[in-house]
Design an enzyme around this catalytic site. Structure first.
Site, short mmCIF file in Angstrom:
data_model
loop_
_atom_site.label_atom_id
_atom_site.label_comp_id
_atom_site.label_asym_id
_atom_site.label_seq_id
_atom_site.Cartn_x
_atom_site.Cartn_y
_atom_site.Cartn_z
N ASP A 38 -44.80 30.44 -88.37
CA ASP A 38 -46.26 30.33 -88.47
C ASP A 38 -46.89 30.04 -87.11
O ASP A 38 -46.20 29.74 -86.14
CB ASP A 38 -46.64 29.25 -89.50
N ASN A 48 -46.70 17.57 -98.61
CA ASN A 48 -47.17 18.07 -99.91
C ASN A 48 -46.29 19.21 -100.44
O ASN A 48 -46.67 19.91 -101.36
CB ASN A 48 -48.63 18.55 -99.79
N HIS A 78 -45.31 21.85 -98.71
CA HIS A 78 -45.54 23.18 -98.14
C HIS A 78 -44.36 23.63 -97.28
O HIS A 78 -43.59 22.82 -96.76
CB HIS A 78 -46.88 23.28 -97.39
N GLU A 84 -49.42 26.61 -98.55
CA GLU A 84 -49.93 25.38 -99.14
C GLU A 84 -49.83 25.43 -100.67
O GLU A 84 -49.86 26.51 -101.27
CB GLU A 84 -51.40 25.20 -98.74
#
Ligand code: GLP
Length: 242
Positions: free
Chosen positions: A67, A136, A138, A143
């Site tokens: 990313d 979280n 991800h 996400e």
């Protein structure tokens, strides 16, 4: 999913580096998928040491990063391009034209996502993908949501992710709002995956990724469906597994 709980962050990093090195030795033109973040720093340090001390060779290796933030130039210290050069690629004998990172400054981001996906398809499959995990759940910048996008795409970062990454930028307001990320489908095409987690802040995400249902609300849970996915996690990150 195979899980190896290590005694420490350093042991996690060493094991990950050894696995990467083994791939490169057995198959010198290995294609690696690589992450950024604090977690893989120890692995990169170890690989750089191996290069220096044992002459581990990367000249035929290709690397694809997961990313990149939208809008940051490659010389911005917070860009993932900069991260990779300073922590890894400048310190081993990787060829610059075999190091691939999405271009977060592309004018046409959708076209850049398609170009990156095609490039992976052409040069792939990725032999070994090393991943971190967000607090979280991800992966890359995929996400939690009600539906995951399979291919490389632009993702709007959640408030939690921007808060977690604010430590690198000085304040939340400076964290970019969007990023280009490989999709979970792109990642799942890798032949082998290892996921690293080395702190207690990751314990809840690891628990949900390993023990919870496979759900887009926890992108890492999708890895349960991969036939050759291993986690190297230290005891603090494993503390929720019981
Ligand atoms: C970022 C990256 C992820 C990484 C995550 C965790 O959001 N896009 O690829 O796994 O942070 O980073 P850290 O290892 O610093 O906790």
């Amino acid at each position: 999913m195979f899980i190896t709980v290590t005694r420490s962050y350093d042991e996690m990093s060493q094991r990950a580096a050894l696995l990467v090195a083994a791939h490169v030795i057995v198959k010198p033109d290995t294609v690696l998928g690589l992450p950024t973040g604090s977690t893989p720093l120890g692995m990169y340090r170890e690989l750089v040491r191996m290069r220096r001390e044992t002459n581990l060779g990367f000249s035929r290796v290709a690397t694809f990063n997961l990313d990149e933030y939208v809008g940051l130039p490659p010389d911005d210290p917070q860009s993932y391009d900069f991260f990779m050069r300073t922590n890894f690629t400048d310190h081993v004998n990787l060829r610059r034209d075999r190091v691939f990172i999405p271009d977060g400054r592309a004018r046409d981001l959708a076209a850049e996502c398609r170009r990156y996906e095609k490039l992976i398809e052409r040069r792939g499959p990725i032999d070994l993908f090393v991943l971190g995990i967000g607090q979280n759940g991800h992966i890359g910048f995929n996400e939690p949501s009600h539906a995951l996008q399979a291919e490389t795409h632009v993702e709007t970062l959640s408030a939690r992710t921007r808060r977690a990454n604010a430590r690198f930028f000085g304040s939340v307001s400076k964290v970019p709002r969007r990023a280009i990320t490989m999709g979970m489908g792109t990642i799942m095409k890798a032949r082998e995956i290892i996921l690293l987690a080395g702190s207690k802040e990751k314990a809840e995400a690891i628990k949900r990724a390993v023990k919870g249902p496979v759900t887009p609300a926890v992108p890492a849970s999708v890895l349960q469906l991969h036939p050759a996915c291993r986690m190297f996690i230290d005891s603090s990150a494993a503390s929720g597994l019981g």
